[in-house]
Design an enzyme around this catalytic site. Structure first.
Site, PDB file in Angstrom:
ATOM      1  N   TYR A  16      42.476  40.739  54.285  1.00 55.08           N
ATOM      2  CA  TYR A  16      42.243  39.950  53.072  1.00 55.08           C
ATOM      3  C   TYR A  16      43.055  40.510  51.908  1.00 55.08           C
ATOM      4  O   TYR A  16      43.590  39.755  51.088  1.00 55.08           O
ATOM      5  CB  TYR A  16      40.749  39.975  52.735  1.00 55.08           C
ATOM      6  CG  TYR A  16      40.406  39.368  51.389  1.00 55.08           C
ATOM      7  CD1 TYR A  16      40.404  37.984  51.208  1.00 55.08           C
ATOM      8  CD2 TYR A  16      40.073  40.176  50.303  1.00 55.08           C
ATOM      9  CE1 TYR A  16      40.096  37.429  49.970  1.00 55.08           C
ATOM     10  CE2 TYR A  16      39.758  39.631  49.072  1.00 55.08           C
ATOM     11  CZ  TYR A  16      39.766  38.256  48.911  1.00 55.08           C
ATOM     12  OH  TYR A  16      39.464  37.719  47.688  1.00 55.08           O
ATOM     13  N   SER A  56      36.277  40.854  38.829  1.00 58.30           N
ATOM     14  CA  SER A  56      36.460  39.486  39.293  1.00 58.30           C
ATOM     15  C   SER A  56      35.146  38.701  39.292  1.00 58.30           C
ATOM     16  O   SER A  56      34.069  39.268  39.500  1.00 58.30           O
ATOM     17  CB  SER A  56      37.035  39.500  40.717  1.00 58.30           C
ATOM     18  OG  SER A  56      37.037  38.203  41.283  1.00 58.30           O
ATOM     19  N   GLN A  99      37.172  38.698  34.615  1.00 58.38           N
ATOM     20  CA  GLN A  99      38.014  37.578  35.055  1.00 58.38           C
ATOM     21  C   GLN A  99      37.141  36.385  35.416  1.00 58.38           C
ATOM     22  O   GLN A  99      36.165  36.523  36.161  1.00 58.38           O
ATOM     23  CB  GLN A  99      38.861  38.004  36.263  1.00 58.38           C
ATOM     24  CG  GLN A  99      39.700  36.897  36.858  1.00 58.38           C
ATOM     25  CD  GLN A  99      38.959  36.146  37.967  1.00 58.38           C
ATOM     26  OE1 GLN A  99      38.060  36.688  38.604  1.00 58.38           O
ATOM     27  NE2 GLN A  99      39.328  34.901  38.176  1.00 58.38           N
ATOM     28  N   TYR A 117      36.856  32.381  36.898  1.00 57.81           N
ATOM     29  CA  TYR A 117      37.352  31.159  37.524  1.00 57.81           C
ATOM     30  C   TYR A 117      36.595  29.982  36.913  1.00 57.81           C
ATOM     31  O   TYR A 117      35.382  30.062  36.689  1.00 57.81           O
ATOM     32  CB  TYR A 117      37.114  31.161  39.035  1.00 57.81           C
ATOM     33  CG  TYR A 117      38.033  32.065  39.810  1.00 57.81           C
ATOM     34  CD1 TYR A 117      39.411  31.870  39.798  1.00 57.81           C
ATOM     35  CD2 TYR A 117      37.524  33.116  40.571  1.00 57.81           C
ATOM     36  CE1 TYR A 117      40.263  32.696  40.516  1.00 57.81           C
ATOM     37  CE2 TYR A 117      38.362  33.946  41.294  1.00 57.81           C
ATOM     38  CZ  TYR A 117      39.722  33.728  41.260  1.00 57.81           C
ATOM     39  OH  TYR A 117      40.555  34.551  41.975  1.00 57.81           O
ATOM     40  N   THR A 119      41.710  32.900  35.073  1.00 56.36           N
ATOM     41  CA  THR A 119      42.725  32.686  36.111  1.00 56.36           C
ATOM     42  C   THR A 119      42.977  31.193  36.281  1.00 56.36           C
ATOM     43  O   THR A 119      42.049  30.420  36.524  1.00 56.36           O
ATOM     44  CB  THR A 119      42.273  33.315  37.438  1.00 56.36           C
ATOM     45  OG1 THR A 119      42.205  34.738  37.281  1.00 56.36           O
ATOM     46  CG2 THR A 119      43.251  32.991  38.556  1.00 56.36           C
ATOM     47  N   ARG A 150      45.960  31.092  53.848  1.00 57.93           N
ATOM     48  CA  ARG A 150      46.342  32.432  54.297  1.00 57.93           C
ATOM     49  C   ARG A 150      45.973  32.554  55.764  1.00 57.93           C
ATOM     50  O   ARG A 150      44.804  32.602  56.130  1.00 57.93           O
ATOM     51  CB  ARG A 150      45.631  33.480  53.442  1.00 57.93           C
ATOM     52  CG  ARG A 150      45.908  33.282  51.942  1.00 57.93           C
ATOM     53  CD  ARG A 150      44.839  33.878  51.055  1.00 57.93           C
ATOM     54  NE  ARG A 150      44.932  33.309  49.701  1.00 57.93           N
ATOM     55  CZ  ARG A 150      43.953  33.344  48.819  1.00 57.93           C
ATOM     56  NH1 ARG A 150      42.799  33.914  49.118  1.00 57.93           N
ATOM     57  NH2 ARG A 150      44.123  32.811  47.630  1.00 57.93           N
ATOM     58  N   LYS A 208      45.813  34.029  32.982  1.00 54.62           N
ATOM     59  CA  LYS A 208      46.489  34.652  34.124  1.00 54.62           C
ATOM     60  C   LYS A 208      46.980  33.587  35.105  1.00 54.62           C
ATOM     61  O   LYS A 208      46.266  32.632  35.414  1.00 54.62           O
ATOM     62  CB  LYS A 208      45.523  35.610  34.826  1.00 54.62           C
ATOM     63  CG  LYS A 208      46.097  36.367  36.019  1.00 54.62           C
ATOM     64  CD  LYS A 208      45.069  37.374  36.519  1.00 54.62           C
ATOM     65  CE  LYS A 208      45.577  38.156  37.711  1.00 54.62           C
ATOM     66  NZ  LYS A 208      45.669  37.318  38.929  1.00 54.62           N
ATOM     67  N   HIS A 257      49.565  35.319  41.760  1.00 55.93           N
ATOM     68  CA  HIS A 257      48.344  35.653  42.504  1.00 55.93           C
ATOM     69  C   HIS A 257      48.661  36.539  43.704  1.00 55.93           C
ATOM     70  O   HIS A 257      48.058  36.423  44.772  1.00 55.93           O
ATOM     71  CB  HIS A 257      47.636  34.373  42.966  1.00 55.93           C
ATOM     72  CG  HIS A 257      46.132  34.467  42.949  1.00 55.93           C
ATOM     73  ND1 HIS A 257      45.383  34.046  41.885  1.00 55.93           N
ATOM     74  CD2 HIS A 257      45.237  34.947  43.857  1.00 55.93           C
ATOM     75  CE1 HIS A 257      44.094  34.233  42.147  1.00 55.93           C
ATOM     76  NE2 HIS A 257      43.984  34.804  43.339  1.00 55.93           N
ATOM     77  N   ARG A 303      49.560  34.880  47.053  1.00 53.20           N
ATOM     78  CA  ARG A 303      48.465  34.337  47.854  1.00 53.20           C
ATOM     79  C   ARG A 303      48.232  32.844  47.638  1.00 53.20           C
ATOM     80  O   ARG A 303      47.376  32.252  48.285  1.00 53.20           O
ATOM     81  CB  ARG A 303      47.167  35.089  47.517  1.00 53.20           C
ATOM     82  CG  ARG A 303      47.224  36.548  47.858  1.00 53.20           C
ATOM     83  CD  ARG A 303      46.130  37.343  47.144  1.00 53.20           C
ATOM     84  NE  ARG A 303      44.793  36.985  47.593  1.00 53.20           N
ATOM     85  CZ  ARG A 303      44.217  37.449  48.693  1.00 53.20           C
ATOM     86  NH1 ARG A 303      44.866  38.278  49.476  1.00 53.20           N
ATOM     87  NH2 ARG A 303      42.984  37.091  49.008  1.00 53.20           N
TER      88      ARG A 303
END
Length: 392
Positions: free
Chosen positions: A27, A109, A131, A133, A159, A168, A255, A279, A282
């Protein structure tokens, strides 16, 4: 591997790979699709050559700087990284403590294992960054922002480059979901990491501490997967970002900026800083490396908005190169996680020590003694695959 044999971030990476279960190590060490952008993040740094200077008195050197008005021991912050508490038990707490002692910012995060409150308690209320989202559930977003404010976070890092998740391949093959899918192969691999298992058994923090018990309808990890699949918001626009600016009265960092026009728009909505970032390779495979995108963004916003950079930073030399191209600060994510996975809190500290020593020595070899005075003069002309201004 003994501590004395660890001399660079790569040594920490190799040790972390041995000690962290495969699904969680992968990961960290994965990019999207072909991983072309992931590789370019490092390769483009390596293409840039430095100007060695001699006969300069470098007896006394200084790496102290400021990031968003905060005094730092070097212009480096710990980037927000999801699932840090699965790389090492209580990982976010350990990394935050290491950052606090070292004198640099730590960023937590949204999808951390340890919660906002865990970090505030563990660091004695020391300010850190959070951070965010943007989720569809705006009441939950407001609640997160309020919790960050109450925990003395002095900057919010919003972000922008994850409206949807990049594909991924390693994560798909390993069954890394929220919560992770414990296949037979995953369980057998975990059993082969007994120290990691014992540490995880010794902590109660194994869920998403900022979400479980806080978001509506998410009372346990079993309900987390459905919530996450419904709540990442692909409809976010600059109007939503302006709304965040209104409800957050401290420093705001945006970001995931790679385009100069997006940088100018970030400036218009009132960002105090922007982070040039893909990122970590990613998300959009085929996007430019962060260091390649940096000069045009610095030119676009001038000195009115601080420009930071992440993605691909593995050494103090990378930090110096980013500063030479106009960044005011650099974030490390994977380098910190390698240290954490290898040696826990001591490993994070060691990663920071390695980067600062490399930064200090390289600055001296380039004829500089103060990090605040570093500019493009430390770079050789035409060694980067993009135009770089050269001092006379």
């Amino acid at each position: 591997m003994s501590k004395t044999r660890i001399t660079c971030i790569e040594d920490l990476r190799v040790l972390a790979r041995r000690r962290v279960p495969k699904m969680f190590y992968d990961y960290v060490d994965v990019g999207s699709w072909t991983e072309g952008t992931y590789r370019a993040n490092e390769a483009d740094f390596q293409r840039m050559l430095l100007r060695q200077r001699v006969a300069v008195d470098v007896t006394t050197r200084n790496t102290n700087a400021t990031m968003l008005g905060r005094a730092v021991s070097m212009p480096v912050a710990i980037a927000p990284t999801g699932l840090t508490g699965m790389i090492h038990a209580d990982g976010e707490i350990l990394a935050a403590r290491a950052a606090q002692r070292f004198g640099i910012p730590f960023t937590l995060s949204t999808v951390s294992i340890c919660s906002i409150e865990d970090i505030a308690q563990a660091t004695g209320g020391h300010p850190f960054w959070f951070q965010l989202y943007m989720m569809r559930d705006r009441r939950f977003v407001e609640k997160l922002v309020r919790r960050a404010h109450e925990a003395h976070c002095d900057a919010l890092v919003l972000t922008l480059d994850l409206p949807i998740s990049g594909q991924r391949h390693k994560d798909l093959k390993n069954g890394l979901t929220a919560p992770p899918r414990l296949t037979l192969a995953n369980m057998l691999n975990m059993v082969g990491k007994p120290a990691w298992c014992l540490r995880m058994l010794g902590t109660t923090r194994r869920g998403f501490g900022n979400i479980v018990g806080h978001a509506e309808g998410v009372g346990d990890m079993a309900s987390m997967a459905d919530w996450s699949s419904r709540n990442y918001d692909p409809s976010v626009t600059w109007d939503d970002i302006a709304w965040i600016r209104k409800i957050w009265d401290r420093k705001l960092i945006l970001k995931g900026i790679l385009d100069p026009e997006d940088a100018r728009q970030a400036q218009r909505v009132g960002a105090d800083a922007i982070v040039v970032s893909n990122h970590g390779g990613r998300q959009l495979d085929g996007a430019p490396s962060s260091i390649r995108a940096l000069p045009a963004i610095v030119d676009a916003v001038g000195a009115r908005t601080e420009v930071h950079l992440d993605s691909g930073v593995r050494s103090g030399q990378d930090v110096l190169k980013a500063l030479a191209l106009g960044a005011r600060g650099v974030y490390i994510g994977r380098a910190m996680l390698y240290g954490l996975g290898a040696l826990g809190e001591a490993g994070v500290t060691q990663a920071l020590e390695i980067i600062r020593k490399e930064l200090d020595l390289t600055m001296a070899f380039c004829g500089h003694t103060d990090i605040a005075r570093v500019d493009a003069d430390v770079l050789l002309r035409d060694t980067a695959p993009w135009p770089v201004a050269q001092a006379a």
